[in-house]
Scaffold this motif. Structure first.
Motif, PDB file in Angstrom:
ATOM      1  N   ARG A  14      -6.082  29.710  -6.954  1.00  0.00           N
ATOM      2  CA  ARG A  14      -6.691  30.982  -7.327  1.00  0.00           C
ATOM      3  C   ARG A  14      -6.229  31.518  -8.671  1.00  0.00           C
ATOM      4  N   THR A  91      -5.007  27.232  -2.574  1.00  0.00           N
ATOM      5  CA  THR A  91      -5.772  28.325  -1.976  1.00  0.00           C
ATOM      6  C   THR A  91      -5.171  28.773  -0.646  1.00  0.00           C
ATOM      7  N   THR A 103       4.169  31.736  -1.213  1.00  0.00           N
ATOM      8  CA  THR A 103       2.998  31.218  -1.917  1.00  0.00           C
ATOM      9  C   THR A 103       2.571  32.172  -3.025  1.00  0.00           C
ATOM     10  N   SER A 105       0.639  34.577  -5.240  1.00  0.00           N
ATOM     11  CA  SER A 105      -0.335  35.619  -4.913  1.00  0.00           C
ATOM     12  C   SER A 105      -0.285  36.699  -5.993  1.00  0.00           C
ATOM     13  N   TRP A 106      -1.204  37.662  -5.861  1.00  0.00           N
ATOM     14  CA  TRP A 106      -1.230  38.767  -6.817  1.00  0.00           C
ATOM     15  C   TRP A 106       0.054  39.581  -6.773  1.00  0.00           C
ATOM     16  N   GLN A 162     -10.485  33.757  -4.336  1.00  0.00           N
ATOM     17  CA  GLN A 162      -9.637  34.944  -4.426  1.00  0.00           C
ATOM     18  C   GLN A 162      -9.374  35.588  -3.071  1.00  0.00           C
TER      19      GLN A 162
END
Length: 315
Positions: A14, A91, A103, A105-106, A162
């Motif tokens: 992503r 993903t 993991t 991530s944002w 996303q």
């Protein structure tokens, strides 16, 4: 000095991963590793790079990617002395979830650095690998509904990735409306059975469905066996009920679900079956053969796993 290669696909997952991978490589070098950073476009090229690392007798291959990248790397490392390590930037990252690794991530842009530190402080284990149609798989081999979903979802754009859990759940519910059962003849470790099933899944690990379900709570990765799960039925309602049971853990006690610990499986049907390996679509077949390759892959894992995964001591 330990020698390794860090392989990454800049288009996977992503998020753009190259700057994050370079930071992870610095940590490896600071901890005494001679590591080469290699870029791949994925697919067969990734398998070739992993195979070359094994041929060069490297200590480890670090894969910055997700379950699809891991799937490709396993084919190149099977039976070698080169260990596989994951820096989760894909993903779903189910293998990383199985190991309890953070993991990308944002809200966590340093996940790769955290993961590499935990792996370096962990151990090397040797685990079983499944072989389906002569292709190795690390996590699962699925015939039926889950493979149908995979074949219709992949490949996805970075934007589509996303919101992987939300998108996956929505697509599963949508595809379930048109799914009917498969009439299968199954031979498991020499015993024959037949029936109509929504899904036939062979799993090597606890987690499934993007990590949203724990399908095999007692899975062991180095016992020379895998779990075959059969979900019987032939209607949309039964498909949705199985999905609900999986998400809630009720599939274990369901009368319409069968679990068999096994080593050899053959699944036959009059028509071609959708097939997936480690969440990747593979060509359909009406004759699927699955075996277990015991203790065929070295893997680097962190300490303090979420659950006991191995029965044997680390190397």
């Amino acid at each position: 000095m330990m020698r390794g290669r860090l392989i990454y696909n800049p288009m996977a997952g992503r998020f753009p991963s190259q700057p994050l991978v370079e930071r992870a490589a610095k940590i490896l070098r600071a901890n005494g590793w001679d590591v080469e950073l290699l870029r791949t476009q994925g697919g067969p090229d990734l398998t070739k790079l992993a195979k070359r690392a094994a041929r060069d007798h490297l200590d480890a291959v670090f894969i910055a990617g997700g379950d699809g990248s891991i799937h490709r790397a396993v084919a190149g490392l099977l039976g070698s002395d080169t260990s596989l390590a994951v820096l989760p930037s894909g993903t779903a990252n189910v293998w990383a979830q199985e190991l309890g690794l953070p993991t990308l991530s944002w809200t966590n842009w340093i996940a790769l650095e955290q993961s590499v530190k935990r792996i370096l402080n962990g151990h090397i284990h040797v685990m079983d690998v499944g072989i389906c149609q002569d292709v190795p798989f690390l996590l699962w081999s699925g015939a039926g509904f889950d493979a149908f979903v995979v074949h219709h979802l992949e490949p996805r754009t970075r934007w589509q990735k996303q919101f992987p859990a939300t998108q996956y759940a929505a697509n599963v519910a949508w595809f379930a409306r048109n799914w009917s059962g498969m009439d299968l003849n199954i031979r498991v470790d020499g015993e024959n059975m037949e029936g109509t099933f929504i899904l036939a899944l062979v799993t090597n690990i606890h987690l499934y469905a993007g990590g949203m379900a724990e399908i095999s709570p007692s899975a062991v990765l180095d016992d020379g066996r895998m779990d075959l799960w059969l979900f019987s039925g032939d209607s949309m309602l039964e498909t949705l009920q199985h999905l609900f049971d999986l998400a809630s853990g009720k599939h274990i006690d369901s009368e319409k679900t069968t679990q068999i610990s096994c080593q050899e499986i053959r699944i036959q049907s009059k028509s071609d079956l959708y097939l997936q390996l480690d969440g990747e679509p593979v060509p359909p077949s009406n004759d699927i053969q699955i075996t277990i390759e015991p203790l065929a892959l070295k893997v680097m894992v962190p300490d303090n796993l979420p659950k006991p995964l191995f029965m044997r001591n680390p190397l």
